[in-house]
Design an enzyme around this catalytic site. Structure first.
Site, mmCIF file in Angstrom:
data_model
loop_
_atom_site.group_PDB
_atom_site.id
_atom_site.type_symbol
_atom_site.label_atom_id
_atom_site.label_comp_id
_atom_site.label_asym_id
_atom_site.label_seq_id
_atom_site.Cartn_x
_atom_site.Cartn_y
_atom_site.Cartn_z
ATOM 1 N N ASP A 414 -2.646 2.824 -2.357
ATOM 2 C CA ASP A 414 -1.788 1.851 -1.707
ATOM 3 C C ASP A 414 -1.318 0.810 -2.717
ATOM 4 O OD1 ASP A 414 -0.816 0.572 0.859
ATOM 5 O OD2 ASP A 414 -2.081 -1.035 0.105
ATOM 6 N N GLU A 470 1.522 5.027 -4.438
ATOM 7 C CA GLU A 470 2.614 4.322 -3.782
ATOM 8 C C GLU A 470 3.186 3.420 -4.869
ATOM 9 O OE1 GLU A 470 3.338 2.011 0.388
ATOM 10 O OE2 GLU A 470 1.734 1.264 -0.877
#
Length: 778
Positions: A414, A470
């Site tokens: 993330d 990401e």
């Protein structure tokens, strides 16, 4: 998360991203700063007030710690970090460079419920400290026993120190963390932050892996299913014994196997506090919770309240249930990827709770400005100091643990771009152990060869697993196609999502970009990487579901209690002519057609397709594109599941879909309304190609996202005719012509005269897949 999605409009208004210092506590950037029912500070087991003024640097240390009445105490070893069973005892080791004293607290499960410490053992720095590591070895009865630490030293936020000996802190290396028993249920006294403690490991926690081994599936062959452990089975329609748990997911794996999924990507399963910003929601009459879990408390600990029995049996139950989920997935040929949040922790900014990293060694674990402010590249109040030598070793140790002990197959990082930013006090001596004149970078500056990514990429254990970034953060760093990759990292391809959404809804100017997406985005990944480095997706947990993408032009987030100010505004969605769910029959039919078009684009594109949980059924969230705080799940059973299942099966059967390299003219031909004459003009809304396939001979795929129907001339293949396999304009089950389809021959004959003339009629907003079949003159 997309930075824009990750930050609510309230957050963007309140936070100065130019300075990137956090001025407010934001438990999760998808939300504004809620009023919390309970104090942000965890309960201390001491009566001492947690609000302190700066104290002298030299705090008195007991020279001869009192002997324990329950445990045999000896020096212990500085490694490995954490609590480790050995020699009929447990070795405890923790890094804390700036503390001047340390105490280990042993707490029985019953005492934890009463906010009591069962036993405290002060550590002697002359015997129990090596360098910056505190350690001790204990022998005794550890049944139902937990532990934590007290540290003392400076409490001087402007210098980056938050030591407070009244607080009992979690070990950053804790393998399980215990506090409340049930998900979403307040602690005693309606406390959102009851005291937490770490599991003491025992030899009784052996797990039978039954010979489980890594599947090591080729990444080019993956079909990823992004899912939430609780949300996947929480709905009553799951009809399982333990809804909302690891065991519940294991019970439903057969559904995913039937769909054709061979990889699940679990949204955060590390320990987090779902009551982090617990508050009443007057819109729905319930309470907001941290449902998604992007706010980690313990990076080694699985989320305990995702287990079927939580801590009421023993602390290792969650560990074994997570292992069972992985083992059962592997039995079905399904790999398990974890979504990990190594960009921030749940401690927020200087106003946030102190339960672990901040009290153990704040200036080491967090990226700080010269006066102690927290850099906020995560949008969540703090930024993990990833490229500090101690922190990057912590990250590698954690990833190794989940691979070696929990058997996971990879990780999705993330806000992974934060891991490419320079650490606090960045200089050559700090990072590499030697000074280089002039080698000084501002904290947070992106570096071309980040040490933590270098370590992960070249680690002998981690190099063999899937690594997905990401490739952006909340500080404006966007690295899609440019993430430091060592030839092995993949990326969530956010550009694929935006291009496909725009093209399929009929926006001019996207035909060329859409064609590039179909080839695996060579404009981003050619030169050092392959098509499978692109993780292709149309929908994910952030944003609209697939059904909502074709139902709403505007987000409908009022249920979040933020006056619709949170969530992404730029969704590239289209409601097909009417807003909301109560619309005409013709609009409903067009929406189903568009959903099929999106799925076709995922399945015929080079790269790795990713599907969001529930989209195979066309589930809806009522237009809410930011459901981080809702512990509910709506599901609409639909014949769309059949279509998805057969498209995934088709992709798996085709040798040419999921290539190991970018397609060339030897295999791929582009077409327009006539063969080999593609139209890449600004107003073109038609893209077609044929692909040589060693299994299917050749496939022909065409997209017509125009409001006009067209008649397409097909490539001439002497001795063969084209046969319809997929036509998204047809109602189910004739949208996918399979061999076992009832009335198949009738359906085939309806278009035979067109195909005999090497032509095919395409309705507006439709896509087709045709297959070559030998002509039988008889």
């Amino acid at each position: 998360m997309d930075a824009a999605i990750k930050c609510s409009s309230t957050f963007l208004h309140r936070t100065n991203l130019n300075t990137l210092f956090s001025n407010h506590t934001f438990p999760k950037p998808r939300a504004s700063n809620f009023n919390r029912r309970a104090a942000a500070q965890p309960l201390s087991l001491s009566a001492k007030d947690t609000t302190r003024i700066s104290e002298p640097e030299n705090v008195a240390v007991v020279e001869k710690p009192p002997l324990s009445t329950r445990f045999l105490v000896s020096d212990g070893l500085p490694s490995p970090f954490g609590a480790t069973v050995r020699d009929n005892g447990v070795n405890f080791s923790v890094y804390s460079s700036n503390s001047v004293s340390a105490t280990i607290c042993l707490i029985s499960l019953s005492d934890l419920r009463q906010n009591k410490v069962t036993e405290e053992i002060e550590l002697d720095p002359s015997r129990n400290r090596t360098g910056h590591v505190w350690h001790v070895f204990l022998k005794g009865d550890f049944e139902d026993m937990l532990y934590g630490y007290r540290f003392d030293g400076k409490f001087s936020p402007e210098e980056g120190h938050y030591y407070d000996s009244s607080s009992i802190l979690l070990d950053p290396y804790a393998k399980a963390i215990i506090s409340r028993d049930e998900f979403g249920v307040l602690g005693d006294g309606d406390n959102c932050w009851p005291q937490m403690a770490c599991m003491v490991p025992t030899l009784d926690e052996e797990f039978d892996w039954e010979g489980d081994m890594p599947l090591k599936l080729s990444q080019k062959d993956l079909v990823i299913y992004e899912m939430h452990v609780r949300g996947f089975t929480r709905h009553e329609s799951s009809n399982i014994e333990f809804p909302g748990t690891y065991q519940g997911v294991a019970e439903k794996l057969d559904h995913l196997q039937e769909l054709g999924i061979n990889c699940i990507e679990l949204m955060p399963c590390h320990e987090f506090n779902e009551l982090e910003y617990y508050s009443y929601n007057p819109i729905l009459g319930d309470h907001r919770v941290n449902f998604w879990g992007y706010s980690t408390i313990g990076f080694f600990s699985p989320m305990v309240r995702y287990s079927s029995a939580s801590s009421r049996n023993f602390a290792g139950r969650a560990i074994n249930e997570f292992k069972t989920l992985v083992k059962e997935a592997h039995k079905r040929g399904i790999e398990v990827i974890m979504d990990v949040v190594f960009n921030h922790t749940a401690e927020g900014n200087e106003k946030g709770p102190i339960f672990s990293f901040r009290g153990v060694d704040n200036s080491v674990y967090y990226m700080l400005a010269p006066k102690g402010e927290f850099y906020n590249y995560s949008g969540c109040g703090n930024t993990l100091n990833c490229n500090h030598p101690v922190v990057r070793q912590f990250i590698v140790d954690c990833l190794r643990y989940w691979v070696t002990e929990m058997h996971v197959d990879g990780f999705r990082f993330d806000l992974g771009s934060i891991m490419s930013r320079s650490s606090s006090l960045w200089d050559a001596a700090n990072v590499y152990g030697a000074d280089i004149e002039g080698d000084l970078l501002t904290t947070g500056t992106p570096v071309s060869c980040p040490p933590v990514l270098d370590m992960i990429s070249n680690d002998p254990v981690l190099r063999g697993v899937k690594l997905i970034a990401e490739a952006w953060d909340a500080g404006g760093l966007y690295q899609v196609g440019m993430f430091p990759h060592w030839g092995i990292w993949s990326e969530w391809n956010g550009k694929f999502r935006d291009v496909v959404r725009n093209f399929i809804k009929g926006t001019d100017g996207f035909s060329g970009a859409f064609a590039d997406c179909l080839c695996g985005s060579p404009n981003l990944y050619q030169g050092g990487r392959k098509p499978w480095n692109s993780i292709n997706f149309v929908c994910a947990h952030d944003g609209f579901t697939l059904a909502d993408l074709v139902t709403y032009n505007n987000k409908n987030n009022l249920a979040n209690g933020e006056e619709n100010n949170d969530g992404e505004n730029h969704n590239c969605s289209w409601n097909c002519g009417e807003e909301g769910e109560f619309v005409s029959l013709s609009v409903k039919r067009l929406r189903k057609r568009q959903m099929r078009n999106f799925f076709v684009s995922l399945m015929v594109a080079q790269g790795v397709p990713m599907i969001y949980m529930g989209d195979e059924y066309g589930h809806t969230k009522g237009g809410n594109n930011n459901t981080y705080c809702h512990d509910n799940y709506e599901e609409e059973h639909d014949d769309y599941f059949r279509f998805c299942r057969f498209l995934i099966k088709f992709r798996d059967e085709c040798e040419s879909l999921g290539l190991d390299d970018f397609p060339t003219a030897k295999r791929l031909q582009w077409h327009g309304l006539v063969p080999e004459t593609p139209d890449w003009s600004e107003t073109s809304r038609f893209v077609a190609f044929s692909l040589v396939d060693s299994v299917k001979r050749e496939i022909y795929v065409a997209f017509n996202p125009s409001h006009l129907a067209i008649l397409v001339s097909l490539p001439n293949r002497p001795g063969y005719r084209w046969e319809s396999f997929v036509d998204t304009s047809k109602p189910s089950p004739f949208d996918c012509i399979t061999h076992d389809l009832p009335e198949r021959e009738t359906a085939v004959k309806q278009y035979r005269h067109f195909l005999d003339a090497n032509m095919y009629p395409m309705l507006s907003y439709s896509s087709i897949i045709l297959l070559l079949s030998p002509i039988d003159d008889s």
